[in-house]
Structures are given as structure tokens and as C-alpha cells.
Design a protein around this motif. Structure first.
Motif, PDB file in Angstrom:
ATOM      1  N   ILE A  81      -5.652  -7.541  -5.255  1.00  0.00           N
ATOM      2  CA  ILE A  81      -4.824  -8.425  -4.419  1.00  0.00           C
ATOM      3  C   ILE A  81      -5.715  -9.501  -3.818  1.00  0.00           C
ATOM      4  O   ILE A  81      -6.808  -9.203  -3.323  1.00  0.00           O
ATOM      5  CB  ILE A  81      -4.147  -7.606  -3.298  1.00  0.00           C
ATOM      6  CG1 ILE A  81      -3.157  -6.625  -3.913  1.00  0.00           C
ATOM      7  CG2 ILE A  81      -3.430  -8.522  -2.320  1.00  0.00           C
ATOM      8  CD1 ILE A  81      -2.570  -5.649  -2.937  1.00  0.00           C
ATOM      9  N   THR A  82      -5.234 -10.747  -3.853  1.00  0.00           N
ATOM     10  CA  THR A  82      -6.071 -11.808  -3.284  1.00  0.00           C
ATOM     11  C   THR A  82      -5.618 -12.091  -1.859  1.00  0.00           C
ATOM     12  O   THR A  82      -4.523 -11.725  -1.452  1.00  0.00           O
ATOM     13  CB  THR A  82      -5.924 -13.100  -4.121  1.00  0.00           C
ATOM     14  OG1 THR A  82      -4.525 -13.338  -4.284  1.00  0.00           O
ATOM     15  CG2 THR A  82      -6.585 -12.952  -5.465  1.00  0.00           C
ATOM     16  N   GLY A  83      -6.470 -12.778  -1.154  1.00  0.00           N
ATOM     17  CA  GLY A  83      -6.097 -13.223   0.188  1.00  0.00           C
ATOM     18  C   GLY A  83      -6.236 -12.127   1.235  1.00  0.00           C
ATOM     19  O   GLY A  83      -6.752 -11.044   0.982  1.00  0.00           O
ATOM     20  N   ALA A 110       0.831  -1.210   0.000  1.00  0.00           N
ATOM     21  CA  ALA A 110       0.000   0.000   0.000  1.00  0.00           C
ATOM     22  C   ALA A 110       0.863   1.257   0.000  1.00  0.00           C
ATOM     23  O   ALA A 110       0.578   2.226  -0.706  1.00  0.00           O
ATOM     24  CB  ALA A 110      -0.909  -0.017   1.220  1.00  0.00           C
ATOM     25  N   CYS A 111       1.932   1.225   0.788  1.00  0.00           N
ATOM     26  CA  CYS A 111       2.795   2.410   0.887  1.00  0.00           C
ATOM     27  C   CYS A 111       3.409   2.713  -0.481  1.00  0.00           C
ATOM     28  O   CYS A 111       3.453   3.859  -0.929  1.00  0.00           O
ATOM     29  CB  CYS A 111       3.884   2.156   1.928  1.00  0.00           C
ATOM     30  SG  CYS A 111       5.032   3.512   2.085  1.00  0.00           S
ATOM     31  N   ALA A 112       3.867   1.662  -1.162  1.00  0.00           N
ATOM     32  CA  ALA A 112       4.467   1.860  -2.483  1.00  0.00           C
ATOM     33  C   ALA A 112       3.452   2.463  -3.441  1.00  0.00           C
ATOM     34  O   ALA A 112       3.747   3.397  -4.212  1.00  0.00           O
ATOM     35  CB  ALA A 112       4.979   0.525  -3.013  1.00  0.00           C
ATOM     36  N   ALA A 123      -5.393  -5.682   4.631  1.00  0.00           N
ATOM     37  CA  ALA A 123      -4.407  -4.746   5.185  1.00  0.00           C
ATOM     38  C   ALA A 123      -4.254  -3.537   4.263  1.00  0.00           C
ATOM     39  O   ALA A 123      -4.123  -2.401   4.709  1.00  0.00           O
ATOM     40  CB  ALA A 123      -3.067  -5.440   5.369  1.00  0.00           C
ATOM     41  N   VAL A 124      -4.295  -3.795   2.944  1.00  0.00           N
ATOM     42  CA  VAL A 124      -4.151  -2.692   1.994  1.00  0.00           C
ATOM     43  C   VAL A 124      -5.336  -1.742   2.135  1.00  0.00           C
ATOM     44  O   VAL A 124      -5.182  -0.511   2.153  1.00  0.00           O
ATOM     45  CB  VAL A 124      -4.029  -3.238   0.551  1.00  0.00           C
ATOM     46  CG1 VAL A 124      -3.944  -2.108  -0.442  1.00  0.00           C
ATOM     47  CG2 VAL A 124      -2.795  -4.135   0.436  1.00  0.00           C
ATOM     48  N   GLU A 125      -6.540  -2.310   2.282  1.00  0.00           N
ATOM     49  CA  GLU A 125      -7.730  -1.456   2.469  1.00  0.00           C
ATOM     50  C   GLU A 125      -7.598  -0.632   3.750  1.00  0.00           C
ATOM     51  O   GLU A 125      -7.972   0.536   3.799  1.00  0.00           O
ATOM     52  CB  GLU A 125      -8.987  -2.323   2.563  1.00  0.00           C
ATOM     53  CG  GLU A 125      -9.585  -2.662   1.210  1.00  0.00           C
ATOM     54  CD  GLU A 125     -10.687  -3.714   1.350  1.00  0.00           C
ATOM     55  OE1 GLU A 125     -11.334  -3.788   2.422  1.00  0.00           O
ATOM     56  OE2 GLU A 125     -10.887  -4.477   0.389  1.00  0.00           O
ATOM     57  N   ALA A 140      -5.733   5.401  -4.895  1.00  0.00           N
ATOM     58  CA  ALA A 140      -4.819   4.479  -5.571  1.00  0.00           C
ATOM     59  C   ALA A 140      -4.661   3.192  -4.765  1.00  0.00           C
ATOM     60  O   ALA A 140      -4.601   2.089  -5.325  1.00  0.00           O
ATOM     61  CB  ALA A 140      -3.467   5.144  -5.756  1.00  0.00           C
ATOM     62  N   VAL A 141      -4.609   3.338  -3.440  1.00  0.00           N
ATOM     63  CA  VAL A 141      -4.421   2.159  -2.582  1.00  0.00           C
ATOM     64  C   VAL A 141      -5.661   1.271  -2.641  1.00  0.00           C
ATOM     65  O   VAL A 141      -5.556   0.036  -2.707  1.00  0.00           O
ATOM     66  CB  VAL A 141      -4.106   2.606  -1.135  1.00  0.00           C
ATOM     67  CG1 VAL A 141      -4.080   1.409  -0.210  1.00  0.00           C
ATOM     68  CG2 VAL A 141      -2.778   3.336  -1.093  1.00  0.00           C
ATOM     69  N   ASP A 142      -6.829   1.913  -2.644  1.00  0.00           N
ATOM     70  CA  ASP A 142      -8.075   1.132  -2.745  1.00  0.00           C
ATOM     71  C   ASP A 142      -8.127   0.330  -4.047  1.00  0.00           C
ATOM     72  O   ASP A 142      -8.536  -0.818  -4.067  1.00  0.00           O
ATOM     73  CB  ASP A 142      -9.292   2.072  -2.687  1.00  0.00           C
ATOM     74  CG  ASP A 142      -9.827   2.165  -1.258  1.00  0.00           C
ATOM     75  OD1 ASP A 142      -9.468   1.283  -0.453  1.00  0.00           O
ATOM     76  OD2 ASP A 142     -10.594   3.098  -0.946  1.00  0.00           O
ATOM     77  N   GLN A 143      -7.697   1.000  -5.131  1.00  0.00           N
ATOM     78  CA  GLN A 143      -7.715   0.302  -6.420  1.00  0.00           C
ATOM     79  C   GLN A 143      -6.754  -0.879  -6.405  1.00  0.00           C
ATOM     80  O   GLN A 143      -7.036  -1.932  -6.966  1.00  0.00           O
ATOM     81  CB  GLN A 143      -7.351   1.264  -7.554  1.00  0.00           C
ATOM     82  CG  GLN A 143      -8.493   2.227  -7.862  1.00  0.00           C
ATOM     83  CD  GLN A 143      -8.051   3.393  -8.744  1.00  0.00           C
ATOM     84  OE1 GLN A 143      -6.863   3.628  -8.932  1.00  0.00           O
ATOM     85  NE2 GLN A 143      -9.009   4.139  -9.253  1.00  0.00           N
TER      86      GLN A 143
END
Length: 526
Positions: free
Chosen positions: A422-424, A127-129, A429-431, A414-417
Motif C-alpha cells: 500500500i502506498t502513502g 487491515a481488518c479485511a 495505519a495498516v502497520e 497477513a496485515v504486514d504483508q
């Protein structure tokens, strides 16, 4: 039955407890500074527990956290991260602390859902990237267009100052800070900019003076103005050279002997002044005292002298006039003298000071701050320092992005997209990361007393629908175009905030054991 393997006074917290203790400490710190964020943020009054007369009013995250002793180890991690932000960029100290705390708050919810901390860390990294990539896309670089770049700098200064004590006079101080930083010609060395604080008057009486101001006066009956000055800066004792042996006593059998002793001392002093005259200077500045006799010798030789220029002053003066600080006078040809076009005494408020104009390092300038109380002045100095730091960093890294929650919301989009692809469990965590980013605009709205959930969802829909310059106008409580309002922030600042906050959160997420050991005592051999 549990086996006691730790010695006395050593305690440990494991698994859940350790993690809770780490999160609670960090989140508490975030909540502590949260209310100082943004243009409507409030200040904290810090009272010293040891010295009741000392108090400090500030809304600078790093200053608040530096001044409070924390016992919780996790809290200290956030204190350090705000310090680093302060050292590297100079501003954004509150944002970085709050974002870290929000990331941990999100992580806590995920751990309750039985997601492993390492999975969360991997998600946060992805997510940070993505967030930084998005920040890069929405940032603008106006370095080639001088006019635009200057207006960018002024807007950055206004944005920085709008959350500080100087917000009432932010136009004036933004101009002042930008002029000072542009004089540095791309250097990030803020030592060339001196800040003098003088109680009295009001904040709007502050001004920028091109040149260097020393809080000292010339010697008695010396001319008050010098043209084309050649300056020798020294750190030497110019009191009468006593025989400096501790506890030495002289016995003299008549007053004539005493007179001889004094005469010898005077001759020694005169000798020193003669040596100094060989430098061909017309201004002598000493860090230590100059007694009356050498001062009168200087006056006779048409050399102006300034005594007791405190250390900071001497170092800076040497820097800006291109001189070296000398302490021996035997080799005039090896010493670099300082030069400036004119030195004169000026009056600031009630005080007489000496101003050096046309100094060799044209970068140098002095900001004179006026204000009602010392607390106001200290806070004004911290605010202007934040602005100067960010501006000087921006002259290096010239990209800018938009404030008012706009950059955060674009990153969150961008992080939401990315989360959708991403699976699993990692995608959760990204959300969460996106959710933590959205907390910053909602805190801005909360601090301004608006309905944050309504405002932030409006902002979210604006940005998710491609209006990427939308942000919160906290003066009117609406979503508006930040580019038009000129709410601009430094790209480097935002980049540092997101990168550092993620790393700090990661450090605390890895903790699963807190051990408190007994302090080392003299009888322990190892």
C-alpha cells in the motif's frame, strides 16, 4: 475575545482535547481488564459502594465493565462492545476490549505524526479485511468427523476455561460442558441447560445430570417417585379462595354462619381440584402456593403436587416437558400436558430436589455446581456459561482456529504483508493494526510473568517463517505447536473480536468534538 455561544453548564472539548479525552478513556478501560487476559490472568474483586456486604470476584471482561459506572463517554463505547460480545458469542469479552484499546493507542501515535483520522480509519478497514481473510485461511473445519469435532469442542472448552476459576478442574468441566451442548443437537438455546448452584463441597464435586432438576419437593405424604408422569403445569391460586375484595368485612351473627362460609370456600376449592382431575394427570405443578386442603385432595386422588415452583423453574419445565402453563381448567382437551418417564426426589448436598428424567425435550439437562462460597459459585457459573455459549456457537459455525496468540500472529503477518503493497500514509495505519494484533500475545506473556518481547519475537519469527501452528505455551514459557497442545479456539469468537474491536476503534476515531449539555429540566419547553 471568544464568544460564548453555549448556554450555562454546557461545555465542549474540541479537536485535540476531545480526541485525547476519547483515547485516554478507552485506553484506561483496556488497561483495567488487560490483566485478566489468558490462562495466567488475574481476577478483580468488585466491592459494591452502596451495599458493603456485596462483593463479586470475576475475570469476565463484560461482568467487570458492566459493574463499574464510567463517566467517560469513550469508556462506555468499550463497555458496550464487551456486552455485545457477551450476548453474541458469550466469551472473548476481555480480548475485544483490549484489542480496541490497543488500536486506539496505535491511532494516538499516528495522529501525533499529523496523520488524519479518516486516513487511519481507511487503513484499519483494509487491515481488518486482510486479518479476517487470514483467519479464515488458518481455520480448520472438522464438522464431518464426529470424533475430531468432539475433541475440537473439548479443546475449545479447555481453552476457554483455562483462564477462568475452573482452570484447575478444566478437564472435568470441559467434558461436562461438551456433553451438555451436544445434547442440544445444534440448538443455541441455552435455556435447556439449567444451572443449579449449591454451596458446600468443592468445585470438582459438580456434575451433569441428564434431565431437569427443580429445587422443590412433593407435597406431604405423597409418593416420592412417579413413573410415566403426565404433568399439568399451572399458574393459579390454590389457597382457599377468599372473597378477594379489598377491605371487605363480614359480620356474622353466629359461628354456624362462619362455618357455612368456610364450607362454601372448601366446596369451591374441591370443585377446582375436580376440574384438575379431569385432565387425567398424576402430577400437578403450580407456580403459586397450594394450601393443605387442596394438597390432601390431590394426595387422595393419587396426584403428586409441587407448589411454588418459581417462575424460571416453571417456564423451563414447560419448555423441556413440552407442556403449556395453564391458568384456567375448563377445557382439558385444549391443554398440552407435559410428559416424562419418571419424577423422583433426590438429595443434592443437604437439599432435597425433584428430578425429572426422560423428558420430552431430550436436549434438557442440569448442571449442578458445588463450591466453597457463593462468590466461587457465581464465578463458576459465569465461566461455565462462557464455555457453553462458545460451544453452542461452534456447533453452528464449526470452524476452529488456534489459541495462544497463534491466530493473532497469523493475522498480523497477513496485515504486514498487505502494508508493503500500500502506498502513502495509509500503509502506516495498516502497520499499526498489525502491531495492535501482536499486543495480544504479548499481554498473554506479560500476565504469565514471562519476558514478552523475547517470547513474542520468537513467536513472530516462527510464524513469519511459515510454522503457522506455533503459539505461546504459557505453562512453560516457550513457543510450541498449538495443534499438538490442543489449544483451540472458536473461529466465530476470534472473527467477532477483530471485527467488533475495529468498528469500536473507528467510532472513537471519528470524534473531534465532545459536547456536554445541561440536563433537561422541567422549565425547558423543548
Amino acid at each position: 475575545m471568544s464568544v460564548q455561544i453555549l448556554g450555562d453548564q454546557a461545555t465542549e472539548e474540541r479537536g485535540e482535547n476531545a480526541r485525547m479525552s476519547a483515547f485516554v478513556g478507552a485506553i484506561a478501560v483496556g488497561d483495567l481488564v488487560k490483566s485478566t487476559l489468558g490462562p495466567k490472568g488475574m481476577d478483580k474483586l468488585l466491592q459494591s459502594s452502596s451495599d458493603m456486604d456485596k462483593s463479586l470476584i470475576t475475570n469476565d471482561g463484560a461482568t467487570i465493565l458492566k459493574s463499574i459506572p464510567f463517566d467517560n463517554p469513550a469508556a462506555k463505547v468499550l463497555v458496550n462492545i464487551s456486552k455485545v460480545q457477551d450476548d453474541v458469542v458469550g466469551d472473548g469479552t476481555t480480548s475485544v476490549t483490549v484489542l480496541s484499546a490497543e488500536l486506539l493507542r496505535e491511532a494516538e501515535k499516528l495522529i501525533e505524526k499529523k496523520i488524519h483520522p479518516q486516513t487511519i480509519i481507511e487503513g484499519y478497514r483494509i487491515a481488518c479485511a486482510k486479518a479476517l481473510e487470514a483467519l479464515d485461511k488458518v481455520s480448520v473445519n472438522n464438522a464431518d468427523d464426529k470424533e475430531k469435532f468432539r475433541s475440537d469442542l473439548i479443546n475449545i472448552a479447555k481453552t476457554t476455561l483455562s483462564s477462568k476459576i475452573l482452570s484447575q478442574d478444566k478437564d472435568q468441566f470441559a467434558e461436562l460442558a461438551v456433553s451438555a451442548v451436544l445434547r442440544l443437537k445444534g440448538s443455541t438455546n441455552l435455556d435447556h441447560i439449567q444451572i443449579i448452584k449449591r454451596v458446600g463441597g468443592k468445585l470438582s464435586d459438580s456434575f451433569l445430570d441428564e434431565g431437569f432438576i427443580l429445587d422443590k419437593r412433593f407435597g406431604i405424604s405423597q409418593p416420592r417417585k412417579l413413573k410415566d408422569a403426565k404433568i399439568l403445569i399451572a399458574n393459579t391460586s390454590m389457597d382457599t379462595d377468599k372473597v378477594k375484595v379489598f377491605g371487605a368485612k363480614f359480620k356474622v351473627d353466629s359461628t354456624s354462619k362462619l362455618a357455612e362460609l368456610e364450607k362454601a370456600e372448601k366446596a369451591k376449592m374441591k370443585n377446582k381440584v375436580e376440574k384438575i382431575k379431569k385432565f387425567g394427570i398424576n402430577c400437578f405443578i403450580n407456580r403459586q402456593l397450594i394450601y393443605d386442603y387442596p394438597e390432601s385432595l390431590f394426595t387422595d386422588s393419587k396426584i403428586n403436587s409441587i407448589e411454588h415452583a418459581d417462575f424460571d423453574g416453571v417456564e423451563r419445565l414447560a419448555l423441556v416437558t413440552g407442556a403449556e402453563v395453564v391458568s384456567t381448567f375448563d377445557n382439558p382437551e385444549k391443554v398440552k400436558l407435559g410428559h416424562c418417564e419418571s419424577i423422583e426426589e433426590i438429595l443434592i448436598g443437604e437439599d432435597v430436589m425433584t428430578k425429572f428424567s426422560g423428558v420430552a425435550a431430550g436436549e434438557a439437562c442440569t448442571i449442578v455446581l458445588r463450591g466453597a462460597t457463593e462468590q466461587v459459585l457465581d464465578e463458576a457459573e459465569r465461566s461455565i456459561h462462557d464455555a457453553l455459549s462458545v460451544l453452542s456457537q461452534t456447533t453452528r459455525e464449526t470452524k476452529t482456529c488456534l489459541g495462544g496468540g497463534s491466530a493473532e500472529m497469523n493475522m498480523s503477518k497477513a496485515v504486514d504483508q498487505a502494508a508493503a503493497n500500500i502506498t502513502g500514509k495509509k500503509s502506516l495505519a495498516v502497520e499499526s493494526f498489525a502491531h495492535a494484533l501482536r499486543q495480544l500475545p504479548s499481554i498473554l506473556a506479560d500476565n504469565a510473568g514471562y519476558d514478552s518481547s523475547e517470547l513474542v519475537s520468537k513467536l513472530r519469527s516462527a510464524i513469519y517463517n511459515g510454522m503457522s501452528t506455533s503459539g505461546l505455551d504459557l505453562n512453560r514459557g516457550v513457543v510450541a505447536d498449538m495443534r499438538e497442545l490442543g489449544i483451540v479456539e472458536s473461529y466465530k469468537l476470534k472473527h467477532a473480536v477483530v471485527a467488533s474491536a475495529t468498528e469500536a476503534a473507528e467510532v472513537l476515531l471519528r470524534v473531534d468534538n465532545i459536547l456536554r449539555a445541561k440536563p433537561r429540566t422541567a422549565d425547558r419547553n423543548h
